[in-house]
Design an enzyme around this catalytic site. Structure first.
Site, mmCIF file in Angstrom:
data_model
loop_
_atom_site.group_PDB
_atom_site.id
_atom_site.type_symbol
_atom_site.label_atom_id
_atom_site.label_comp_id
_atom_site.label_asym_id
_atom_site.label_seq_id
_atom_site.Cartn_x
_atom_site.Cartn_y
_atom_site.Cartn_z
ATOM 1 N N CYS A 1 8.204 4.019 -1.771
ATOM 2 C CA CYS A 1 8.884 3.781 -0.495
ATOM 3 C C CYS A 1 9.487 5.073 0.067
ATOM 4 O O CYS A 1 9.604 5.220 1.287
ATOM 5 C CB CYS A 1 9.969 2.723 -0.679
ATOM 6 S SG CYS A 1 9.310 1.172 -1.338
ATOM 7 N N GLU B 1 -18.624 -0.848 2.416
ATOM 8 C CA GLU B 1 -17.715 -1.994 2.347
ATOM 9 C C GLU B 1 -18.095 -2.943 1.214
ATOM 10 O O GLU B 1 -17.238 -3.474 0.527
ATOM 11 C CB GLU B 1 -17.689 -2.743 3.689
ATOM 12 C CG GLU B 1 -16.972 -2.007 4.803
ATOM 13 C CD GLU B 1 -15.491 -1.786 4.503
ATOM 14 O OE1 GLU B 1 -14.919 -2.521 3.688
ATOM 15 O OE2 GLU B 1 -14.919 -0.856 5.079
ATOM 16 N N CYS C 1 7.119 6.510 2.497
ATOM 17 C CA CYS C 1 6.451 5.532 3.361
ATOM 18 C C CYS C 1 7.073 5.541 4.759
ATOM 19 O O CYS C 1 8.297 5.448 4.901
ATOM 20 C CB CYS C 1 6.592 4.136 2.759
ATOM 21 S SG CYS C 1 5.872 2.861 3.820
ATOM 22 N N TYR D 1 -14.194 -11.133 5.194
ATOM 23 C CA TYR D 1 -13.572 -9.808 5.193
ATOM 24 C C TYR D 1 -14.575 -8.718 5.575
ATOM 25 O O TYR D 1 -14.307 -7.877 6.437
ATOM 26 C CB TYR D 1 -12.955 -9.484 3.812
ATOM 27 C CG TYR D 1 -12.731 -8.006 3.697
ATOM 28 C CD1 TYR D 1 -11.703 -7.399 4.411
ATOM 29 C CD2 TYR D 1 -13.612 -7.197 2.988
ATOM 30 C CE1 TYR D 1 -11.532 -6.031 4.411
ATOM 31 C CE2 TYR D 1 -13.458 -5.832 2.974
ATOM 32 C CZ TYR D 1 -12.410 -5.259 3.678
ATOM 33 O OH TYR D 1 -12.267 -3.904 3.689
ATOM 34 N N ASP E 1 -7.840 -7.184 4.115
ATOM 35 C CA ASP E 1 -8.144 -6.861 2.718
ATOM 36 C C ASP E 1 -6.852 -6.942 1.898
ATOM 37 O O ASP E 1 -5.770 -7.158 2.453
ATOM 38 C CB ASP E 1 -8.810 -5.483 2.600
ATOM 39 C CG ASP E 1 -7.807 -4.361 2.569
ATOM 40 O OD1 ASP E 1 -6.770 -4.470 3.246
ATOM 41 O OD2 ASP E 1 -8.033 -3.373 1.851
ATOM 42 N N CYS F 1 1.860 1.975 -0.626
ATOM 43 C CA CYS F 1 2.438 0.655 -0.914
ATOM 44 C C CYS F 1 1.543 -0.049 -1.929
ATOM 45 O O CYS F 1 0.981 -1.111 -1.669
ATOM 46 C CB CYS F 1 2.555 -0.157 0.379
ATOM 47 S SG CYS F 1 3.535 -1.654 0.158
ATOM 48 N N CYS G 1 11.066 -1.856 6.966
ATOM 49 C CA CYS G 1 10.305 -2.698 6.023
ATOM 50 C C CYS G 1 11.253 -3.763 5.442
ATOM 51 O O CYS G 1 12.284 -3.456 4.839
ATOM 52 C CB CYS G 1 9.730 -1.842 4.902
ATOM 53 S SG CYS G 1 9.076 -2.826 3.534
HETATM 54 S S1 SF4 Z 1 8.725 0.723 2.422
HETATM 55 FE FE1 SF4 Z 1 7.761 -1.274 2.408
HETATM 56 S S2 SF4 Z 1 5.697 -0.913 3.149
HETATM 57 FE FE2 SF4 Z 1 6.528 1.063 2.531
HETATM 58 S S3 SF4 Z 1 5.883 1.364 0.394
HETATM 59 FE FE3 SF4 Z 1 7.913 0.419 0.372
HETATM 60 S S4 SF4 Z 1 7.494 -1.756 0.254
HETATM 61 FE FE4 SF4 Z 1 5.607 -0.784 0.935
#
Ligand code: SF4
Length: 281
Positions: free
Chosen positions: A191, A28, A194, A111, A129, A184, A201
């Site tokens: 996205c 860390e 994701c 942190y 973080d 992200c 999101c």
């Molecule tokens: S959908 Fe949202 S959380 Fe996922 S990569 Fe795109 S901006 Fe980031």
């Protein structure tokens, strides 16, 4: 998120079962300001050399700085050794539990204390973080970037978002952190791959509007004192010592900068001046 991590998460050595709390704490600290790819070989080498706090506490400081190699911000290496000594002196050589005890150790900020609580001791802790802050800013607050410094609103959101059950909270911290590191990302969020895109999101749903902070300029490194300090430390790690006159050759056009950086390294305890020579401490 936790399901996504079980498939996509990286197999990093400090995440493997049986890794000691000390080894996780070291990872860390190294990861605070250095990317995973550069930390990996140094962490492996470091843990072979000094597997316990007692080993690092007894090590010659010059050797500690040498093995820190090019991880950058070498004051972290000094603080890590101070941390090892405090753990030996005050905690019988075992990494203590509890945010307060961890936070009181040299070099361990809010942190890192939370990360060690979560990943080494498997406790519930808000690990805010930069990656987690960015994912929460986008997915929940609908903003491109988190606040410039960790704000009360961010802290409240991170606390609210964290699962209540400790085991799930550890998995959640790890998963969201990994999503921020791999998918992200700050500059090019992917996205389309994701799991949060379809889950609602907020930033993605809003068409990814730019942030008012997007005008912030990235920090320049070339020509900075930090770069010069790194060059001087590289010479000392390689040769153990150097004549002050020879160090001026690192930037003949600006001897005042070389001298200023040399003096600051001595002041930080990263180097010692013996006559006209500069040495590792
Ligand atoms: S959908 Fe949202 S959380 Fe996922 S990569 Fe795109 S901006 Fe980031």
């Amino acid at each position: 998120m936790i399901d996504w991590f079980s498939v996509q998460g990286r197999d990093l050595p400090w995440r493997r079962p049986g890794t000691s709390p000390w080894a996780i704490l070291v990872s860390e600290v190294m990861l605070q300001q250095t990317p995973v790819v550069r930390v990996l070989p140094r962490w492996v080498d470091w843990m072979e050399q000094w597997p316990t706090p007692a080993d690092l506490a007894d090590a010659p400081t010059a050797e500690v700085l040498r093995r820190w190699d090019r991880l950058g911000y070498p004051r972290r290496a000094l603080r890590l050794q101070e941390c090892a000594r405090a753990i030996v002196r005050e905690h019988g050589g075992a990494v203590p539990r509890g945010l307060e005890s961890l936070h009181s150790l040299p070099g361990i900020g809010e942190y890192t204390a939370a990360a060690v609580t979560a990943f080494a001791h498997h406790g519930r802790a808000v690990v805010a973080d930069t990656n987690i802050r960015r994912v929460l800013a986008r997915s929940v607050r609908g903003r491109a970037l988190p606040d410039p410094s960790y704000s009360a609103a961010e802290r409240a959101l991170a606390t609210r978002s964290l699962p209540a059950e400790p085991k799930r909270s550890v998995a959640w911290n790890q998963a969201v952190m990994e999503l921020g590191a791999l998918v992200c990302t700050a500059r090019s969020p992917q996205c389309e791959r994701c799991p949060l895109a379809e889950a609602g999101c907020a930033w993605y749903a809003a068409g990814m509007p730019p942030s008012v902070q997007d005008g912030r300029r990235p920090q320049r490194f070339e020509g900075t004192d930090r770069q010069m300090r790194g060059k001087i430390m590289a010479v000392l790690r390689r040769d153990g010592e150097a004549a002050s006159a020879d160090l001026l050759a690192l930037d003949p056009s600006d001897p005042a900068r070389v001298e200023r950086c040399t003096a600051s390294l001595v002041q930080d305890g990263l180097a010692a001046r013996i006559g006209e020579q500069l040495r590792l401490p």
